[in-house]
Design an enzyme around this catalytic site. Structure first.
Site, PDB file in Angstrom:
ATOM      1  N   VAL A 115     -16.662  33.290  17.621  1.00  0.00           N
ATOM      2  CA  VAL A 115     -15.249  32.894  17.909  1.00  0.00           C
ATOM      3  C   VAL A 115     -15.391  32.856  16.327  1.00  0.00           C
ATOM      4  O   VAL A 115     -16.163  31.772  15.974  1.00  0.00           O
ATOM      5  CB  VAL A 115     -15.311  31.871  19.398  1.00  0.00           C
ATOM      6  CG1 VAL A 115     -13.936  31.776  19.427  1.00  0.00           C
ATOM      7  CG2 VAL A 115     -15.685  32.604  20.503  1.00  0.00           C
ATOM      8  N   LYS A 170     -10.838  35.433  18.994  1.00  0.00           N
ATOM      9  CA  LYS A 170     -12.492  35.567  19.639  1.00  0.00           C
ATOM     10  C   LYS A 170     -12.278  37.209  19.680  1.00  0.00           C
ATOM     11  O   LYS A 170     -11.899  37.695  20.292  1.00  0.00           O
ATOM     12  CB  LYS A 170     -12.440  35.352  21.517  1.00  0.00           C
ATOM     13  CG  LYS A 170     -14.153  35.658  22.098  1.00  0.00           C
ATOM     14  CD  LYS A 170     -13.707  34.884  23.743  1.00  0.00           C
ATOM     15  CE  LYS A 170     -14.439  35.588  23.832  1.00  0.00           C
ATOM     16  NZ  LYS A 170     -15.659  35.363  25.546  1.00  0.00           N
ATOM     17  N   ASP A 197     -18.747  31.157  35.478  1.00  0.00           N
ATOM     18  CA  ASP A 197     -19.353  30.289  34.160  1.00  0.00           C
ATOM     19  C   ASP A 197     -19.038  29.494  33.850  1.00  0.00           C
ATOM     20  O   ASP A 197     -18.857  28.652  32.830  1.00  0.00           O
ATOM     21  CB  ASP A 197     -19.559  31.757  33.743  1.00  0.00           C
ATOM     22  CG  ASP A 197     -20.461  31.690  32.283  1.00  0.00           C
ATOM     23  OD1 ASP A 197     -21.491  31.058  33.122  1.00  0.00           O
ATOM     24  OD2 ASP A 197     -20.872  32.096  31.406  1.00  0.00           O
ATOM     25  N   LEU A 210     -16.693  29.848  15.153  1.00  0.00           N
ATOM     26  CA  LEU A 210     -16.911  28.802  15.780  1.00  0.00           C
ATOM     27  C   LEU A 210     -17.961  28.756  17.030  1.00  0.00           C
ATOM     28  O   LEU A 210     -18.970  27.626  17.418  1.00  0.00           O
ATOM     29  CB  LEU A 210     -15.799  27.905  16.738  1.00  0.00           C
ATOM     30  CG  LEU A 210     -14.534  28.227  15.987  1.00  0.00           C
ATOM     31  CD1 LEU A 210     -12.648  28.412  16.557  1.00  0.00           C
ATOM     32  CD2 LEU A 210     -15.202  26.083  15.357  1.00  0.00           C
ATOM     33  N   GLY A 226     -21.905  34.821  20.479  1.00  0.00           N
ATOM     34  CA  GLY A 226     -22.649  34.850  22.274  1.00  0.00           C
ATOM     35  C   GLY A 226     -22.590  36.563  22.342  1.00  0.00           C
ATOM     36  O   GLY A 226     -22.463  37.576  20.932  1.00  0.00           O
ATOM     37  N   GLY A 247     -19.589  38.477  21.347  1.00  0.00           N
ATOM     38  CA  GLY A 247     -18.757  38.643  19.941  1.00  0.00           C
ATOM     39  C   GLY A 247     -19.439  37.525  19.438  1.00  0.00           C
ATOM     40  O   GLY A 247     -19.510  36.818  19.770  1.00  0.00           O
TER      41      GLY A 247
END
Length: 336
Positions: free
Chosen positions: A70, A85, A172, A62, A65, A68
């Site tokens: 997802v 995740k 964020d 999915l 980043g 890590g």
């Protein structure tokens, strides 16, 4: 100006290569017959301590980043779908797991379980939002109608109200971290840099985040005494996010301009307060956006004030939910 520790600019969202690692679980080579897949939202919490990593097969990636990856995964026994995740081991990963494990709001992505891995990484088993991120919806469908913006605002503000009441600040908020469902639900996700304040009303000195959505006092901390009100910073980030949904692109720079550090600095810290085009917004929306995006954080509206604002409180709930649901469903449909 003090240095900010992390700058993330790729289309206003972080997207960095994650080093390959040994497989955490087998990807299904052949799909067995399953009943129509369900998302994880209805899975009883009582099952959370029964999950093991080996119980899942990978369906798709999915997103990737800095911390890590997802995955979309399927539970082998029930065929229920989840988001997994997998975060590289470290203090931020453990902190996110701790925060999410204590959240129980329909407006915050649910963490079903924290699963151990052989490599020492942290794996969070999360509910799967079948509409993907709001960022992806904008990318596929373009600008949101005002009614859909109102619904996103109402649900995201409800999430922030829940978090702030528990002294959790997200830090964020952006389109990529708001997840949507085809049922018209919005959930705040990705607590990788979130903080738990020691006391309600405490100021914060963390400047890690996505620069394009930072408030002026976060972007230029020296001009504001080196600390800021993190709840007000979340409000600014949400305001920029909602304005982006309304215009269909990042709103603080001209269309097509590269989001360089200098360009963002000028726009966020020294430019005029951002506002929607007069032709594209009602007076209620323009007043709401002005309340979110005041440069001086001491004059910015609180989450409670924004929830009571006519743009949110007096919206036609059925119509706004329908507008959002339709938009997400269209974005989720396969291209012809």
């Amino acid at each position: 100006m003090a240095l900010i520790r992390e700058k993330r600019f790729t289309q206003m969202n972080l997207s960095l290569h994650v080093p390959s690692r040994a497989p955490l679980f087998q990807e299904a080579a052949a799909r067995r017959q399953c009943p129509p897949p369900s998302t994880s939202m209805a899975t009883p919490a009582s099952r959370s301590n029964q999950f093991r990593l080996a119980d899942f097969e990978r369906v798709a990636v999915l997103g990737r980043g800095n911390g890590g990856t997802v995955y979309k995964v399927r539970h082998r026994e029930t065929c229920a779908l989840y988001a997994l995740k997998v975060q590289h081991s470290g203090e931020p990963a453990a902190a996110e797991a701790d925060i999410l494990s204590r959240m129980a709001s329909p407006f915050v992505v649910r963490c079903h379980s924290v699963l151990p891995t052989a490599s020492g990484d942290v794996a969070l088993l999360l509910e799967l939002a079948d509409g993907g991120s709001v960022d992806a919806v904008v990318g596929r469908r373009g600008a949101f109608p005002e009614a859909a913006v109102a619904e996103v605002a109402a649900q995201a503000l409800s999430a922030l109200a829940y978090l702030h009441a528990r002294r959790v600040v997200h830090l964020d908020v952006k389109p990529a971290n708001l997840l949507a469902s085809t049922a018209g639900e919005i959930k705040v996700a990705d607590f990788g840099i979130a903080k738990v304040l020691p006391r309600a009303g405490d100021h914060c000195a963390s400047y890690v985040g996505t620069a394009a959505y930072m408030s002026p006092e976060r972007f230029d901390p020296e001009a504001h005494g080196g600390h800021y009100d993190p709840c007000a910073a979340d409000v600014w980030s949400l305001g920029v996010t909602l304005l982006e949904l309304l215009v269909g692109r990042y709103p603080l720079l001209p269309a097509g301009q590269k989001p360089s550090w200098a360009a963002l600095m000028c726009a966020i810290c020294f430019g005029e307060p951002p506002a929607p085009p007069a032709c594209a917004a009602s007076p209620e929306l323009r007043a709401f956006m002005a309340a979110c995006l005041r440069k001086d954080y001491r004059e910015r509206a609180s989450v409670a004030e924004l929830l009571a604002h006519p743009f949110v409180a007096e919206r036609d709930v059925a119509a706004s939910r329908h507008a959002l649901r339709r938009l997400v469903a269209e974005a989720s449909s396969p291209s012809p």
